[in-house]
Scaffold this motif. Structure first.
Motif, mmCIF file in Angstrom:
data_model
loop_
_atom_site.group_PDB
_atom_site.id
_atom_site.type_symbol
_atom_site.label_atom_id
_atom_site.label_comp_id
_atom_site.label_asym_id
_atom_site.label_seq_id
_atom_site.Cartn_x
_atom_site.Cartn_y
_atom_site.Cartn_z
ATOM 1 N N ALA A 13 0.828 -1.207 0.000
ATOM 2 C CA ALA A 13 0.000 0.000 0.000
ATOM 3 C C ALA A 13 0.863 1.257 0.000
ATOM 4 C CB ALA A 13 -0.934 -0.008 1.205
ATOM 5 N N ALA A 14 1.920 1.258 0.797
ATOM 6 C CA ALA A 14 2.808 2.419 0.849
ATOM 7 C C ALA A 14 3.513 2.619 -0.489
ATOM 8 C CB ALA A 14 3.831 2.253 1.973
ATOM 9 N N GLY A 15 3.959 1.542 -1.098
ATOM 10 C CA GLY A 15 4.619 1.647 -2.401
ATOM 11 C C GLY A 15 3.679 2.145 -3.475
ATOM 12 N N THR A 16 2.463 1.649 -3.466
ATOM 13 C CA THR A 16 1.475 2.092 -4.443
ATOM 14 C C THR A 16 1.152 3.574 -4.253
ATOM 15 O OG1 THR A 16 0.518 -0.127 -4.480
ATOM 16 C CG2 THR A 16 -0.831 1.659 -5.340
ATOM 17 N N ALA A 17 0.973 3.984 -3.001
ATOM 18 C CA ALA A 17 0.685 5.388 -2.725
ATOM 19 C C ALA A 17 1.843 6.281 -3.167
ATOM 20 C CB ALA A 17 0.391 5.586 -1.242
ATOM 21 N N LEU A 18 3.067 5.832 -2.922
ATOM 22 C CA LEU A 18 4.236 6.615 -3.317
ATOM 23 C C LEU A 18 4.316 6.767 -4.829
ATOM 24 C CD1 LEU A 18 6.817 8.035 -2.387
ATOM 25 C CD2 LEU A 18 7.991 5.861 -2.648
ATOM 26 N N ILE A 19 4.074 5.690 -5.546
ATOM 27 C CA ILE A 19 4.106 5.759 -7.016
ATOM 28 C C ILE A 19 2.999 6.673 -7.527
ATOM 29 C CG2 ILE A 19 3.696 4.413 -9.107
ATOM 30 C CD1 ILE A 19 5.211 2.117 -7.743
ATOM 31 N N MET A 20 1.816 6.603 -6.937
ATOM 32 C CA MET A 20 0.717 7.477 -7.358
ATOM 33 C C MET A 20 1.043 8.943 -7.099
ATOM 34 S SD MET A 20 -1.584 5.604 -8.699
ATOM 35 C CE MET A 20 -3.076 6.538 -8.669
ATOM 36 N N LEU A 21 1.659 9.229 -5.953
ATOM 37 C CA LEU A 21 2.018 10.609 -5.639
ATOM 38 C C LEU A 21 3.107 11.129 -6.560
ATOM 39 C CD1 LEU A 21 1.966 10.604 -1.738
ATOM 40 C CD2 LEU A 21 0.444 11.848 -3.262
ATOM 41 N N MET A 22 4.056 10.280 -6.893
ATOM 42 C CA MET A 22 5.171 10.714 -7.732
ATOM 43 C C MET A 22 4.732 10.948 -9.176
ATOM 44 S SD MET A 22 7.696 11.041 -5.742
ATOM 45 C CE MET A 22 9.083 11.160 -6.802
ATOM 46 N N SER A 23 3.695 10.267 -9.612
ATOM 47 C CA SER A 23 3.272 10.405 -11.003
ATOM 48 C C SER A 23 2.027 11.269 -11.153
ATOM 49 C CB SER A 23 3.001 9.025 -11.597
ATOM 50 O OG SER A 23 1.908 8.428 -10.949
ATOM 51 N N SER A 24 1.659 11.965 -10.096
ATOM 52 C CA SER A 24 0.442 12.781 -10.169
ATOM 53 C C SER A 24 0.657 13.997 -11.060
ATOM 54 C CB SER A 24 0.014 13.215 -8.768
ATOM 55 O OG SER A 24 0.930 14.153 -8.267
ATOM 56 N N PRO A 25 -0.404 14.504 -11.653
ATOM 57 C CA PRO A 25 -0.277 15.663 -12.528
ATOM 58 C C PRO A 25 0.174 16.918 -11.788
ATOM 59 C CG PRO A 25 -2.445 14.655 -12.762
ATOM 60 C CD PRO A 25 -1.735 13.951 -11.674
ATOM 61 N N ALA A 26 -0.072 16.977 -10.483
ATOM 62 C CA ALA A 26 0.334 18.159 -9.734
ATOM 63 C C ALA A 26 1.857 18.296 -9.710
ATOM 64 C CB ALA A 26 -0.206 18.095 -8.318
ATOM 65 N N ALA A 27 2.565 17.190 -9.906
ATOM 66 C CA ALA A 27 4.015 17.250 -9.890
ATOM 67 C C ALA A 27 4.550 18.048 -11.070
ATOM 68 C CB ALA A 27 4.595 15.839 -9.901
ATOM 69 N N SER A 28 3.784 18.129 -12.135
ATOM 70 C CA SER A 28 4.232 18.888 -13.304
ATOM 71 C C SER A 28 3.386 20.146 -13.505
ATOM 72 C CB SER A 28 4.168 18.009 -14.547
ATOM 73 O OG SER A 28 2.854 17.567 -14.776
ATOM 74 N N ALA A 29 2.882 20.690 -12.423
ATOM 75 C CA ALA A 29 2.010 21.854 -12.519
ATOM 76 C C ALA A 29 2.765 23.105 -12.940
ATOM 77 C CB ALA A 29 1.308 22.091 -11.188
ATOM 78 N N LEU A 30 4.072 23.105 -12.783
ATOM 79 C CA LEU A 30 4.839 24.285 -13.154
ATOM 80 C C LEU A 30 5.064 24.379 -14.661
ATOM 81 C CD1 LEU A 30 7.504 24.365 -10.307
ATOM 82 C CD2 LEU A 30 5.447 25.745 -10.551
ATOM 83 N N ASN A 31 4.892 23.270 -15.358
ATOM 84 C CA ASN A 31 5.053 23.278 -16.814
ATOM 85 C C ASN A 31 3.767 23.795 -17.442
ATOM 86 O OD1 ASN A 31 7.517 22.091 -16.351
ATOM 87 N ND2 ASN A 31 6.744 20.019 -16.686
ATOM 88 N N ARG A 32 3.868 24.878 -18.172
ATOM 89 C CA ARG A 32 2.690 25.485 -18.798
ATOM 90 C C ARG A 32 2.338 24.754 -20.082
ATOM 91 N NH1 ARG A 32 2.089 30.697 -16.620
ATOM 92 N NH2 ARG A 32 0.107 30.702 -17.707
ATOM 93 N N ASP A 33 1.050 24.572 -20.302
ATOM 94 C CA ASP A 33 0.564 23.956 -21.522
ATOM 95 C C ASP A 33 0.314 25.036 -22.565
ATOM 96 O OD1 ASP A 33 0.558 21.404 -20.466
ATOM 97 O OD2 ASP A 33 -1.506 21.582 -19.732
ATOM 98 N N ASP A 34 0.290 24.625 -23.825
ATOM 99 C CA ASP A 34 -0.042 25.566 -24.888
ATOM 100 C C ASP A 34 -1.480 26.033 -24.705
ATOM 101 O OD1 ASP A 34 2.421 25.315 -26.028
ATOM 102 O OD2 ASP A 34 1.802 23.764 -27.448
#
Length: 74
Positions: A13-34
């Motif tokens: 469960a901890a590993g799954t949660a960590l992978i989900m957090l690391m790949s969440s879209p919020a992690a790339s929120a600083l990259n602006r979309d066109d």
């Protein structure tokens, strides 16, 4: 035997949660979309009004309607 299964399930469960957090879209929120055109930010008063005052008022209105309906029944 149950302790091993519990630890294994917790680690999974901890590993799954960590992978989900690391790949969440919020992690790339600083990259602006066109075509991204964010509006102006909210002030502190606007933020408190929107996220604190509005829900409290909605709760009070709903609670008042429930109380009024209960008083009519009695």
């Amino acid at each position: 035997m149950d302790r091993k299964k519990t630890l294994r399930a917790g680690a999974l469960a901890a590993g799954t949660a960590l992978i989900m957090l690391m790949s969440s879209p919020a992690a790339s929120a600083l990259n602006r979309d066109d075509g991204d055109d964010p509006g102006p930010g909210l002030s502190v008063a606007e933020t408190l009004g929107l996220f604190v005052l509005t829900p409290l008022v909605a709760f009070a209105v709903i609670a008042g309607l429930v109380v009024a309906a209960e008083k009519k029944k009695s």
